[in-house]
Design a protein around this motif. Structure first.
Motif, PDB file in Angstrom:
ATOM      1  N   LEU A 154       0.859  -1.090  -0.018  1.00  0.00           N
ATOM      2  CA  LEU A 154       0.113   0.070  -0.010  1.00  0.00           C
ATOM      3  C   LEU A 154       0.779   0.974   0.163  1.00  0.00           C
ATOM      4  CD1 LEU A 154      -2.614  -1.108   2.938  1.00  0.00           C
ATOM      5  CD2 LEU A 154      -2.927  -1.350   0.267  1.00  0.00           C
ATOM      6  N   SER A 155       0.681   2.083  -1.007  1.00  0.00           N
ATOM      7  CA  SER A 155       1.345   3.362  -0.780  1.00  0.00           C
ATOM      8  C   SER A 155       3.029   3.416  -0.867  1.00  0.00           C
ATOM      9  CB  SER A 155       0.732   4.182   0.192  1.00  0.00           C
ATOM     10  OG  SER A 155      -0.777   4.178   0.543  1.00  0.00           O
ATOM     11  N   GLY A 156       3.387   2.366  -1.584  1.00  0.00           N
ATOM     12  CA  GLY A 156       4.740   2.182  -1.706  1.00  0.00           C
ATOM     13  C   GLY A 156       5.442   2.948  -2.578  1.00  0.00           C
ATOM     14  N   PRO A 157       6.868   3.187  -2.067  1.00  0.00           N
ATOM     15  CA  PRO A 157       7.568   3.734  -3.144  1.00  0.00           C
ATOM     16  C   PRO A 157       8.480   2.698  -3.658  1.00  0.00           C
ATOM     17  CG  PRO A 157       8.588   4.010  -0.805  1.00  0.00           C
ATOM     18  CD  PRO A 157       7.195   3.264  -0.875  1.00  0.00           C
ATOM     19  N   PHE A 158       8.593   2.482  -5.113  1.00  0.00           N
ATOM     20  CA  PHE A 158       9.234   1.482  -5.599  1.00  0.00           C
ATOM     21  C   PHE A 158      10.300   2.042  -6.836  1.00  0.00           C
ATOM     22  CE2 PHE A 158       4.578   0.300  -5.094  1.00  0.00           C
ATOM     23  CZ  PHE A 158       4.917  -0.385  -3.775  1.00  0.00           C
ATOM     24  N   ASP A 159      10.280   3.239  -7.061  1.00  0.00           N
ATOM     25  CA  ASP A 159      11.000   3.818  -7.941  1.00  0.00           C
ATOM     26  C   ASP A 159      11.342   5.181  -7.815  1.00  0.00           C
ATOM     27  OD1 ASP A 159      12.252   4.384 -10.522  1.00  0.00           O
ATOM     28  OD2 ASP A 159      10.616   4.446 -11.740  1.00  0.00           O
ATOM     29  N   ALA A 191       9.541 -12.996  -9.490  1.00  0.00           N
ATOM     30  CA  ALA A 191       8.850 -12.391  -8.532  1.00  0.00           C
ATOM     31  C   ALA A 191       7.527 -12.819  -8.150  1.00  0.00           C
ATOM     32  CB  ALA A 191       8.537 -10.755  -8.712  1.00  0.00           C
ATOM     33  N   PRO A 192       7.105 -12.957  -6.852  1.00  0.00           N
ATOM     34  CA  PRO A 192       5.612 -13.397  -6.499  1.00  0.00           C
ATOM     35  C   PRO A 192       4.471 -12.327  -6.907  1.00  0.00           C
ATOM     36  CG  PRO A 192       6.767 -12.550  -4.640  1.00  0.00           C
ATOM     37  CD  PRO A 192       7.810 -12.259  -5.711  1.00  0.00           C
ATOM     38  N   PRO A 193       3.216 -12.920  -7.020  1.00  0.00           N
ATOM     39  CA  PRO A 193       2.194 -12.061  -7.316  1.00  0.00           C
ATOM     40  C   PRO A 193       2.150 -10.901  -6.502  1.00  0.00           C
ATOM     41  CG  PRO A 193       1.403 -14.241  -7.170  1.00  0.00           C
ATOM     42  CD  PRO A 193       2.734 -14.209  -6.750  1.00  0.00           C
ATOM     43  N   MET A 194       1.522  -9.641  -6.939  1.00  0.00           N
ATOM     44  CA  MET A 194       1.271  -8.599  -5.973  1.00  0.00           C
ATOM     45  C   MET A 194       0.304  -7.718  -6.336  1.00  0.00           C
ATOM     46  SD  MET A 194       5.325  -6.923  -5.970  1.00  0.00           S
ATOM     47  CE  MET A 194       6.650  -8.021  -5.785  1.00  0.00           C
ATOM     48  N   TYR A 195      -0.251  -7.350  -4.998  1.00  0.00           N
ATOM     49  CA  TYR A 195      -1.207  -6.212  -4.981  1.00  0.00           C
ATOM     50  C   TYR A 195      -0.863  -4.789  -4.763  1.00  0.00           C
ATOM     51  CZ  TYR A 195      -5.032  -3.898  -2.562  1.00  0.00           C
ATOM     52  OH  TYR A 195      -5.957  -3.294  -1.998  1.00  0.00           O
ATOM     53  N   LEU A 196      -0.997  -4.030  -5.548  1.00  0.00           N
ATOM     54  CA  LEU A 196      -0.606  -2.751  -5.124  1.00  0.00           C
ATOM     55  C   LEU A 196      -1.631  -1.609  -5.173  1.00  0.00           C
ATOM     56  CD1 LEU A 196       2.366  -2.518  -8.070  1.00  0.00           C
ATOM     57  CD2 LEU A 196       2.546  -3.307  -5.653  1.00  0.00           C
ATOM     58  N   ALA A 197      -1.760  -1.202  -4.229  1.00  0.00           N
ATOM     59  CA  ALA A 197      -2.792  -0.105  -4.002  1.00  0.00           C
ATOM     60  C   ALA A 197      -2.308   1.263  -3.444  1.00  0.00           C
ATOM     61  CB  ALA A 197      -3.905  -0.494  -2.885  1.00  0.00           C
ATOM     62  N   THR A 198      -2.963   2.419  -3.935  1.00  0.00           N
ATOM     63  CA  THR A 198      -2.578   3.844  -3.569  1.00  0.00           C
ATOM     64  C   THR A 198      -3.743   4.608  -3.482  1.00  0.00           C
ATOM     65  OG1 THR A 198      -1.041   5.436  -4.095  1.00  0.00           O
ATOM     66  CG2 THR A 198      -1.723   4.536  -5.962  1.00  0.00           C
ATOM     67  N   GLY A 199      -3.868   5.747  -2.802  1.00  0.00           N
ATOM     68  CA  GLY A 199      -4.464   6.721  -3.024  1.00  0.00           C
ATOM     69  C   GLY A 199      -4.119   7.769  -4.222  1.00  0.00           C
ATOM     70  N   THR A 200      -5.316   8.239  -5.021  1.00  0.00           N
ATOM     71  CA  THR A 200      -5.114   9.045  -6.280  1.00  0.00           C
ATOM     72  C   THR A 200      -4.238  10.283  -5.827  1.00  0.00           C
ATOM     73  OG1 THR A 200      -7.244  10.010  -6.414  1.00  0.00           O
ATOM     74  CG2 THR A 200      -6.598   7.708  -7.528  1.00  0.00           C
ATOM     75  N   VAL A 205       3.908   9.546  -1.928  1.00  0.00           N
ATOM     76  CA  VAL A 205       4.387   8.699  -2.695  1.00  0.00           C
ATOM     77  C   VAL A 205       3.321   9.026  -4.118  1.00  0.00           C
ATOM     78  CG1 VAL A 205       5.150   6.486  -3.289  1.00  0.00           C
ATOM     79  CG2 VAL A 205       5.599   7.333  -1.122  1.00  0.00           C
ATOM     80  N   ARG A 206       3.747   9.535  -4.855  1.00  0.00           N
ATOM     81  CA  ARG A 206       2.514   9.807  -5.891  1.00  0.00           C
ATOM     82  C   ARG A 206       2.106   8.435  -6.571  1.00  0.00           C
ATOM     83  NH1 ARG A 206       3.802  13.818 -10.354  1.00  0.00           N
ATOM     84  NH2 ARG A 206       5.742  12.361 -10.344  1.00  0.00           N
ATOM     85  N   MET A 207       0.926   8.537  -6.902  1.00  0.00           N
ATOM     86  CA  MET A 207       0.306   7.260  -7.683  1.00  0.00           C
ATOM     87  C   MET A 207       0.970   6.916  -8.967  1.00  0.00           C
ATOM     88  SD  MET A 207      -3.217   7.379  -9.834  1.00  0.00           S
ATOM     89  CE  MET A 207      -2.924   8.641 -10.843  1.00  0.00           C
ATOM     90  N   ARG A 227      -5.011  -1.293  -7.426  1.00  0.00           N
ATOM     91  CA  ARG A 227      -6.294  -0.707  -6.805  1.00  0.00           C
ATOM     92  C   ARG A 227      -5.947   0.842  -6.722  1.00  0.00           C
ATOM     93  NH1 ARG A 227      -8.254  -4.330  -8.506  1.00  0.00           N
ATOM     94  NH2 ARG A 227      -9.625  -6.030  -7.406  1.00  0.00           N
ATOM     95  N   TYR A 228      -6.639   1.780  -7.331  1.00  0.00           N
ATOM     96  CA  TYR A 228      -6.428   3.269  -7.203  1.00  0.00           C
ATOM     97  C   TYR A 228      -7.658   3.674  -6.404  1.00  0.00           C
ATOM     98  CZ  TYR A 228      -2.850   2.195 -10.476  1.00  0.00           C
ATOM     99  OH  TYR A 228      -1.480   1.620 -10.985  1.00  0.00           O
ATOM    100  N   TYR A 229      -7.471   4.387  -5.318  1.00  0.00           N
ATOM    101  CA  TYR A 229      -8.517   4.581  -4.225  1.00  0.00           C
ATOM    102  C   TYR A 229      -8.643   6.388  -4.695  1.00  0.00           C
ATOM    103  CZ  TYR A 229      -7.955   0.129  -2.441  1.00  0.00           C
ATOM    104  OH  TYR A 229      -8.010  -1.075  -2.238  1.00  0.00           O
ATOM    105  N   GLU A 230      -9.847   6.541  -5.234  1.00  0.00           N
ATOM    106  CA  GLU A 230     -10.015   8.010  -5.705  1.00  0.00           C
ATOM    107  C   GLU A 230     -10.353   9.056  -4.630  1.00  0.00           C
ATOM    108  OE1 GLU A 230     -10.004  10.856  -8.620  1.00  0.00           O
ATOM    109  OE2 GLU A 230      -9.848   8.351  -9.132  1.00  0.00           O
ATOM    110  N   GLY A 231      -9.437   9.969  -4.743  1.00  0.00           N
ATOM    111  CA  GLY A 231      -9.210  11.055  -3.910  1.00  0.00           C
ATOM    112  C   GLY A 231      -8.741  10.894  -2.564  1.00  0.00           C
ATOM    113  N   PHE A 232      -7.885  10.044  -2.231  1.00  0.00           N
ATOM    114  CA  PHE A 232      -7.347   9.590  -1.073  1.00  0.00           C
ATOM    115  C   PHE A 232      -5.775   9.843  -0.912  1.00  0.00           C
ATOM    116  CE2 PHE A 232     -11.509   7.090  -0.533  1.00  0.00           C
ATOM    117  CZ  PHE A 232     -11.689   7.873   0.648  1.00  0.00           C
TER     118      PHE A 232
END
Length: 305
Positions: A154-159, A191-200, A205-207, A227-232
């Motif tokens: 969730l809300s992770g920095p990857f790059d 790499a294993p399967p990944m679920y990546l989610a962030t607020g827009t 850490v920008r979307m 998953r991109y959670y709109e407005g969060f």
């Protein structure tokens, strides 16, 4: 985090079954374990890593996460790890790897199945979780052989190289191979399967950070759910795991549905992600939550531009 950890604001049917178990020497090498109060066969395990810019955070602040996932049938482990300025990259990753060594050796005692392990994390903790999944050298150092079935980040920095902000330069600036600190540079088809989610509207850490990493995973043939959670913003996704804010977005159920896709529960029954209805009237103690979250977000310097 106090409002989210009030007993009335957390899920029932769960218990903290381990408090401050030592997985190494030192005050930051301790972990807690949460479990459903009623458990039959061995349950899947979620190892959750909290964030805080690699310089702050305490496991007790995330009791609401432990109880939320335990209420869905998981054994949940939350470990402290050393922070800057005591350490810098990569020492905090070795700490989490050492904690996973404890999980491998001990979790069955508390009802967990070490062969159904999932990693999860928020912010800097999402980075840590993803790095443990992408770079096997950290786990190998502690003899960890448990398969990682999936990672929820969730809300992770990857790059985030080059390092443009002081908080990031302090932690990563002395790495001999800066590009090697970046998850996006370490992606392989293994790499294993990944679920990546962030607020827009995440200001920390920008979307786009999640978008770039997700595309790299897809290009490498790795399963990724986004998953991109709109407005969060930045803190809201992890806070919405807890019962107090779950009505805002279905983060918990999205995570559980993802874990179920990759073998969390042998029944194979699909888990439908549904956010509950908002409460008809928020109590006075809860009404200023938006202000509290704004204050939390203001504590952090941006990680990537």
């Amino acid at each position: 985090m106090d409002p989210f950890n009030l007993p009335a604001a957390m899920d029932g049917g769960t218990a903290k079954v381990v408090t401050d178990a030592a997985y190494g020497d030192g005050p930051r090498h301790k972990l807690d374990v949460y479990a459903p109060t009623e458990i039959g066969a061995l349950a899947p395990v979620v190892f959750f890593i909290y964030g805080g810019g690699w310089s702050r955070g305490e496991k007790y602040e995330y009791q609401f996460v432990g109880q939320a996932l335990a209420s869905r049938g998981f054994i949940v482990v939350i470990a402290d790890y050393r922070l800057y300025p005591e350490v810098s990259y990569p020492d905090f990753l070795y700490d989490s790897a050492a904690a996973l060594g404890w999980v491998q050796d001990n979790i069955a005692t508390y009802g967990g199945d070490p062969n159904r392990l999932f990693l999860a994390g928020h912010s800097a903790g999402a980075y840590n979780a993803v790095m443990l999944a992408l770079d096997p050298s950290f786990l190998r150092e502690f003899g960890v052989t448990m398969p990682i079935h999936g990672v929820a980040a969730l809300s992770g920095p990857f790059d985030f190289y080059p390092f443009e902000y002081n908080e990031v330069r302090d932690v990563f600036g002395k790495a001999p191979n800066p590009e090697g600190t970046q998850p996006i540079s370490l992606v392989t088809s293994e790499a294993p399967p990944m679920y990546l989610a962030t607020g827009t509207t995440d200001p920390i850490v920008r979307m786009q950070n999640t978008e770039r990493f997700a595309q790299k995973l897809k290009d490498s043939g790795v399963w990724v759910t986004t998953r991109y959670y709109e407005g969060f913003g930045h803190m809201e996704p992890v806070l919405a795991i807890g019962a107090l804010w779950r009505w805002r977005m279905p983060v918990l159920d999205d995570m559980v549905a993802f874990f179920q896709m990759f073998g969390a529960f042998p029944s194979g029954v699909p888990y439908v992600a549904v956010a509950p209805e908002p409460p008809e009237q928020l109590p006075d103690a809860v009404a200023p939550m938006d202000q509290i979250v704004q204050q939390m977000n203001a504590m952090f310097q941006p990680i990537e531009n």
